[in-house]
Motif scaffolding. Structure first.
Motif, PDB file in Angstrom:
ATOM      1  N   ALA A   1       0.762  -1.312   0.090  1.00  0.00           N
ATOM      2  CA  ALA A   1      -0.036   0.106   0.011  1.00  0.00           C
ATOM      3  C   ALA A   1       0.858   1.401   0.027  1.00  0.00           C
ATOM      4  CB  ALA A   1      -0.936  -0.071   1.194  1.00  0.00           C
ATOM      5  N   LYS A   2       1.909   1.082   0.776  1.00  0.00           N
ATOM      6  CA  LYS A   2       2.877   2.237   0.959  1.00  0.00           C
ATOM      7  C   LYS A   2       3.287   2.570  -0.548  1.00  0.00           C
ATOM      8  CE  LYS A   2       6.897   3.835   3.646  1.00  0.00           C
ATOM      9  NZ  LYS A   2       7.808   3.620   4.589  1.00  0.00           N
ATOM     10  N   LYS A   3       3.698   1.641  -1.125  1.00  0.00           N
ATOM     11  CA  LYS A   3       4.375   1.880  -2.563  1.00  0.00           C
ATOM     12  C   LYS A   3       3.552   2.285  -3.484  1.00  0.00           C
ATOM     13  CE  LYS A   3       8.063  -1.932  -2.542  1.00  0.00           C
ATOM     14  NZ  LYS A   3       8.466  -2.777  -3.513  1.00  0.00           N
ATOM     15  N   TYR A   4       2.252   1.718  -3.566  1.00  0.00           N
ATOM     16  CA  TYR A   4       1.087   2.625  -4.405  1.00  0.00           C
ATOM     17  C   TYR A   4       1.216   3.715  -4.210  1.00  0.00           C
ATOM     18  CZ  TYR A   4      -0.504  -2.139  -5.886  1.00  0.00           C
ATOM     19  OH  TYR A   4      -0.459  -3.505  -6.524  1.00  0.00           O
ATOM     20  N   ILE A   5       0.806   4.287  -2.853  1.00  0.00           N
ATOM     21  CA  ILE A   5       0.833   5.780  -2.529  1.00  0.00           C
ATOM     22  C   ILE A   5       2.063   6.731  -2.914  1.00  0.00           C
ATOM     23  CG2 ILE A   5       0.656   7.311  -0.564  1.00  0.00           C
ATOM     24  CD1 ILE A   5      -1.226   5.111   0.894  1.00  0.00           C
ATOM     25  N   SER A   6       3.040   5.939  -2.779  1.00  0.00           N
ATOM     26  CA  SER A   6       4.229   6.669  -3.276  1.00  0.00           C
ATOM     27  C   SER A   6       4.513   6.861  -4.735  1.00  0.00           C
ATOM     28  CB  SER A   6       5.665   6.186  -2.684  1.00  0.00           C
ATOM     29  OG  SER A   6       5.920   4.741  -3.268  1.00  0.00           O
ATOM     30  N   PHE A   7       3.654   6.063  -5.471  1.00  0.00           N
ATOM     31  CA  PHE A   7       3.502   5.854  -6.587  1.00  0.00           C
ATOM     32  C   PHE A   7       2.506   6.854  -7.349  1.00  0.00           C
ATOM     33  CE2 PHE A   7       3.335   2.808 -10.747  1.00  0.00           C
ATOM     34  CZ  PHE A   7       4.670   2.835 -10.944  1.00  0.00           C
ATOM     35  N   GLY A   8       1.738   7.444  -6.193  1.00  0.00           N
ATOM     36  CA  GLY A   8       0.798   8.626  -6.874  1.00  0.00           C
ATOM     37  C   GLY A   8      -0.576   8.157  -6.920  1.00  0.00           C
ATOM     38  N   LEU A   9      -0.752   6.765  -6.442  1.00  0.00           N
ATOM     39  CA  LEU A   9      -2.238   6.071  -6.402  1.00  0.00           C
ATOM     40  C   LEU A   9      -2.747   6.389  -5.045  1.00  0.00           C
ATOM     41  CD1 LEU A   9      -0.642   4.886  -8.835  1.00  0.00           C
ATOM     42  CD2 LEU A   9      -1.935   2.751  -8.381  1.00  0.00           C
ATOM     43  N   GLU A  10      -4.278   6.487  -5.420  1.00  0.00           N
ATOM     44  CA  GLU A  10      -4.922   6.362  -3.999  1.00  0.00           C
ATOM     45  C   GLU A  10      -5.299   4.923  -3.763  1.00  0.00           C
ATOM     46  OE1 GLU A  10      -8.334   9.157  -3.952  1.00  0.00           O
ATOM     47  OE2 GLU A  10      -7.238  10.467  -5.307  1.00  0.00           O
ATOM     48  N   VAL A  11      -5.284   4.681  -2.242  1.00  0.00           N
ATOM     49  CA  VAL A  11      -5.613   3.299  -2.109  1.00  0.00           C
ATOM     50  C   VAL A  11      -6.887   3.117  -1.267  1.00  0.00           C
ATOM     51  CG1 VAL A  11      -4.741   0.962  -1.069  1.00  0.00           C
ATOM     52  CG2 VAL A  11      -3.107   2.487  -2.330  1.00  0.00           C
ATOM     53  N   SER A  12      -7.921   2.213  -1.648  1.00  0.00           N
ATOM     54  CA  SER A  12      -9.082   2.145  -0.692  1.00  0.00           C
ATOM     55  C   SER A  12      -9.279   0.609  -0.276  1.00  0.00           C
ATOM     56  CB  SER A  12     -10.354   2.626  -1.471  1.00  0.00           C
ATOM     57  OG  SER A  12     -10.212   4.079  -1.815  1.00  0.00           O
ATOM     58  N   LEU A  13      -9.257   0.217   0.953  1.00  0.00           N
ATOM     59  CA  LEU A  13      -9.645  -0.981   1.530  1.00  0.00           C
ATOM     60  C   LEU A  13     -10.956  -0.875   2.388  1.00  0.00           C
ATOM     61  CD1 LEU A  13      -6.124  -1.986   2.669  1.00  0.00           C
ATOM     62  CD2 LEU A  13      -7.301  -2.283   0.573  1.00  0.00           C
ATOM     63  N   ILE A  14     -11.609  -2.332   2.315  1.00  0.00           N
ATOM     64  CA  ILE A  14     -12.741  -2.319   3.313  1.00  0.00           C
ATOM     65  C   ILE A  14     -12.342  -2.401   4.504  1.00  0.00           C
ATOM     66  CG2 ILE A  14     -12.574  -4.896   3.089  1.00  0.00           C
ATOM     67  CD1 ILE A  14     -15.900  -2.723   2.831  1.00  0.00           C
ATOM     68  N   GLU A  15     -13.156  -2.055   5.548  1.00  0.00           N
ATOM     69  CA  GLU A  15     -12.781  -2.163   6.911  1.00  0.00           C
ATOM     70  C   GLU A  15     -12.551  -3.572   7.350  1.00  0.00           C
ATOM     71  OE1 GLU A  15     -14.909   0.102  10.648  1.00  0.00           O
ATOM     72  OE2 GLU A  15     -16.194  -1.708   9.893  1.00  0.00           O
ATOM     73  N   ASN A  16     -11.560  -3.707   8.573  1.00  0.00           N
ATOM     74  CA  ASN A  16     -11.008  -5.165   8.731  1.00  0.00           C
ATOM     75  C   ASN A  16     -10.609  -5.857   7.558  1.00  0.00           C
ATOM     76  OD1 ASN A  16     -11.591  -4.448  11.357  1.00  0.00           O
ATOM     77  ND2 ASN A  16     -13.872  -5.177  11.062  1.00  0.00           N
ATOM     78  N   TYR A  17      -9.892  -5.122   6.547  1.00  0.00           N
ATOM     79  CA  TYR A  17      -9.527  -6.088   5.399  1.00  0.00           C
ATOM     80  C   TYR A  17      -8.488  -7.139   5.802  1.00  0.00           C
ATOM     81  CZ  TYR A  17      -6.987  -6.596   0.715  1.00  0.00           C
ATOM     82  OH  TYR A  17      -6.512  -7.035  -0.509  1.00  0.00           O
ATOM     83  N   ALA A  18      -7.685  -6.987   6.638  1.00  0.00           N
ATOM     84  CA  ALA A  18      -6.679  -7.945   6.808  1.00  0.00           C
ATOM     85  C   ALA A  18      -6.564  -8.196   8.393  1.00  0.00           C
ATOM     86  CB  ALA A  18      -5.175  -7.396   6.489  1.00  0.00           C
ATOM     87  N   ALA A  19      -7.672  -7.993   8.943  1.00  0.00           N
ATOM     88  CA  ALA A  19      -7.674  -8.394  10.606  1.00  0.00           C
ATOM     89  C   ALA A  19      -7.474  -9.866  10.832  1.00  0.00           C
ATOM     90  CB  ALA A  19      -9.080  -7.785  11.243  1.00  0.00           C
ATOM     91  N   HIS A  20      -7.707 -10.640   9.918  1.00  0.00           N
ATOM     92  CA  HIS A  20      -7.696 -12.028  10.160  1.00  0.00           C
ATOM     93  C   HIS A  20      -6.452 -12.573   9.866  1.00  0.00           C
ATOM     94  CE1 HIS A  20      -8.130 -11.605   5.861  1.00  0.00           C
ATOM     95  NE2 HIS A  20      -7.507 -12.802   5.744  1.00  0.00           N
ATOM     96  N   LEU A  21      -5.458 -11.633   9.583  1.00  0.00           N
ATOM     97  CA  LEU A  21      -3.756 -12.004   9.678  1.00  0.00           C
ATOM     98  C   LEU A  21      -3.336 -11.245  10.635  1.00  0.00           C
ATOM     99  CD1 LEU A  21      -3.252 -11.613   5.509  1.00  0.00           C
ATOM    100  CD2 LEU A  21      -3.812 -13.880   7.238  1.00  0.00           C
ATOM    101  N   GLY A  22      -4.038 -10.587  11.400  1.00  0.00           N
ATOM    102  CA  GLY A  22      -3.274  -9.554  12.623  1.00  0.00           C
ATOM    103  C   GLY A  22      -2.871  -8.471  12.240  1.00  0.00           C
ATOM    104  N   ILE A  23      -3.382  -7.949  10.966  1.00  0.00           N
ATOM    105  CA  ILE A  23      -3.013  -6.609  10.578  1.00  0.00           C
ATOM    106  C   ILE A  23      -4.309  -5.549  10.762  1.00  0.00           C
ATOM    107  CG2 ILE A  23      -2.284  -5.287   8.561  1.00  0.00           C
ATOM    108  CD1 ILE A  23      -1.220  -7.961   7.500  1.00  0.00           C
ATOM    109  N   ASN A  24      -4.014  -4.727  11.585  1.00  0.00           N
ATOM    110  CA  ASN A  24      -5.104  -3.635  12.003  1.00  0.00           C
ATOM    111  C   ASN A  24      -5.379  -2.733  11.030  1.00  0.00           C
ATOM    112  OD1 ASN A  24      -5.558  -5.073  14.487  1.00  0.00           O
ATOM    113  ND2 ASN A  24      -3.823  -3.776  15.326  1.00  0.00           N
ATOM    114  N   ASP A  25      -6.424  -2.113  11.061  1.00  0.00           N
ATOM    115  CA  ASP A  25      -6.913  -0.932   9.894  1.00  0.00           C
ATOM    116  C   ASP A  25      -5.898   0.112  10.011  1.00  0.00           C
ATOM    117  OD1 ASP A  25      -8.793  -2.622   8.698  1.00  0.00           O
ATOM    118  OD2 ASP A  25     -10.506  -1.600   9.789  1.00  0.00           O
ATOM    119  N   SER A  26      -5.428   0.328  11.262  1.00  0.00           N
ATOM    120  CA  SER A  26      -4.728   1.653  11.539  1.00  0.00           C
ATOM    121  C   SER A  26      -3.196   1.430  10.975  1.00  0.00           C
ATOM    122  CB  SER A  26      -4.276   1.729  12.997  1.00  0.00           C
ATOM    123  OG  SER A  26      -3.848   0.367  13.528  1.00  0.00           O
TER     124      SER A  26
END
Length: 362
Positions: free
Chosen positions: A23-48
């Protein structure tokens, strides 16, 4: 340009298409990134972890898909989600065009750019995008770990005062990416490893990893121009069966990886071969989802046939979802980097580019 991803069906797919690092790479590329809430929560990755990077997190799946220029997923989204994708937008994923032909054609009729990553050509420039290789590599590793965990004996040779425990003998059927990783993993853990493949080019690769290549006398090289295995002749199959029948009598663990793209997996290990295997042997069939390489493989079941366990899962990568997601997300980023016109800030479907031409569903 907006790139988005929504949740997969977590009952069958735990991998994600956009990790925080990517996501960081896409943003540095100039793209906007949108994800659904709790997108990766099942992997222990918080939305924050995403929002802190500038990713937009939303509860509204319809809004995310409708506003996205590019939607990247693992699998083809459900019909209701596909319905939300607008004209001239782009869908990227492992979309299984062989089984989803009609659904994908309906998307194409809506003037949606549909790009299926398992169709990538086997060329040097596409290696960093090659999702089949990155995922198969992990699958081959995990198949060995799973089969060893279910084997009731030690794997390496052990010499003790009470006697010597012999090393386990492993046979890998199919020496593609998954098979080669299985060979390497089994060898590292102390097993004696044998391998077989219809492509004679595999012999050198197998031997370089410390495996013994079992070749059929008078072998024909059954390799397509794209580097995949193709179907063998009846004469080859008969000779291969004779070789396998004798070999399997002394094998403890078999890892099956033989697949033909778009077709049912070839049944290589027949019932009579299984009946002649040693009691307590294990077969792990990575081809289970396409019918299996054995006569008795069942998806997500452990079949006990004359004290030989036959295992095969729908998606073994659900047991390594973080590692698999990290590699997949990088593959997709590299693919999108090739698609993205930085000057005009839009997706450029350049059919003169072999990578785009081969993956675009027409």
């Amino acid at each position: 340009m907006k790139i988005a991803s929504v949740s997969e069906n977590l009952e069958i797919e735990k991998r994600i298409a956009i990790t925080p690092e990517i996501a960081k790479k896409y943003i540095s590329f100039g793209l906007e990134v949108s994800l659904i809430e709790n997108y990766a929560a099942h992997l222990g990755i918080n939305d924050s972890e995403y929002s802190d990077l500038g990713v937009m997190i939303s509860k509204d799946e319809k809004e995310i898909i409708s506003n996205a220029d590019v939607i990247t997923q693992l699998n083809l989204p459900s019909d209701d989600k596909c319905f939300l994708i607008k004209e001239n937008k782009t869908l990227i994923g492992i979309l299984n065009p062989y089984d989803n032909e009609d659904k994908l054609k309906n998307l194409v009729k809506k003037n949606i750019n549909v790009l299926s990553l398992e169709l990538l050509p086997r060329i040097t420039r596409a290696q960093s995008m090659d999702v089949l290789s990155s995922q198969a590599n992990l699958a081959g590793y995990k198949a060995v770990i799973e089969s060893f965990a279910n084997f009731k004996k030690a794997i390496p040779m052990m010499m003790t005062a009470a006697g010597t425990i012999p090393a386990a003998k492993v046979l890998v059927v199919g020496a593609g990416v998954a098979g080669l990783q299985a060979i390497a993993t089994a060898k590292r853990m102390g097993a004696i490893v044998f391998a077989t493949d219809v492509r004679m080019a595999s012999k050198e690769q197998v031997e370089s990893l410390g495996g013994k290549f079992l070749s059929v006398e008078g072998s024909e090289n059954l390799e397509t121009e794209g580097g995949y295995a193709k179907e063998a002749s009846d004469d080859f199959k008969k000779k291969q069966e004779e070789l396998l029948s004798e070999t399997l009598k002394k094998i403890d663990i078999v890892i099956c990886t033989a697949l033909i793209p778009g077709k049912k997996a070839p049944v290589i290990i027949k019932e009579d071969m299984i009946n002649n295997m040693k009691s307590g042997s294990i077969i792990y069939d990575l081809a289970a989802i396409q019918g299996g390489n054995t006569a008795h493989t069942k998806v997500d079941e452990v079949v006990d046939k004359n004290s030989v366990k036959i295992m095969g899962e729908r998606n073994i990568l659900n047991k390594l979802p973080i590692s698999a997601s990290n590699l997949y997300a990088k593959n997709v980023f590299n693919f999108i980097s090739n698609l993205y016109d930085t000057e005009n800030k839009k997706i450029n479907i350049n059919l003169d580019d072999e990578i785009i031409e081969k993956t675009l569903i027409k």
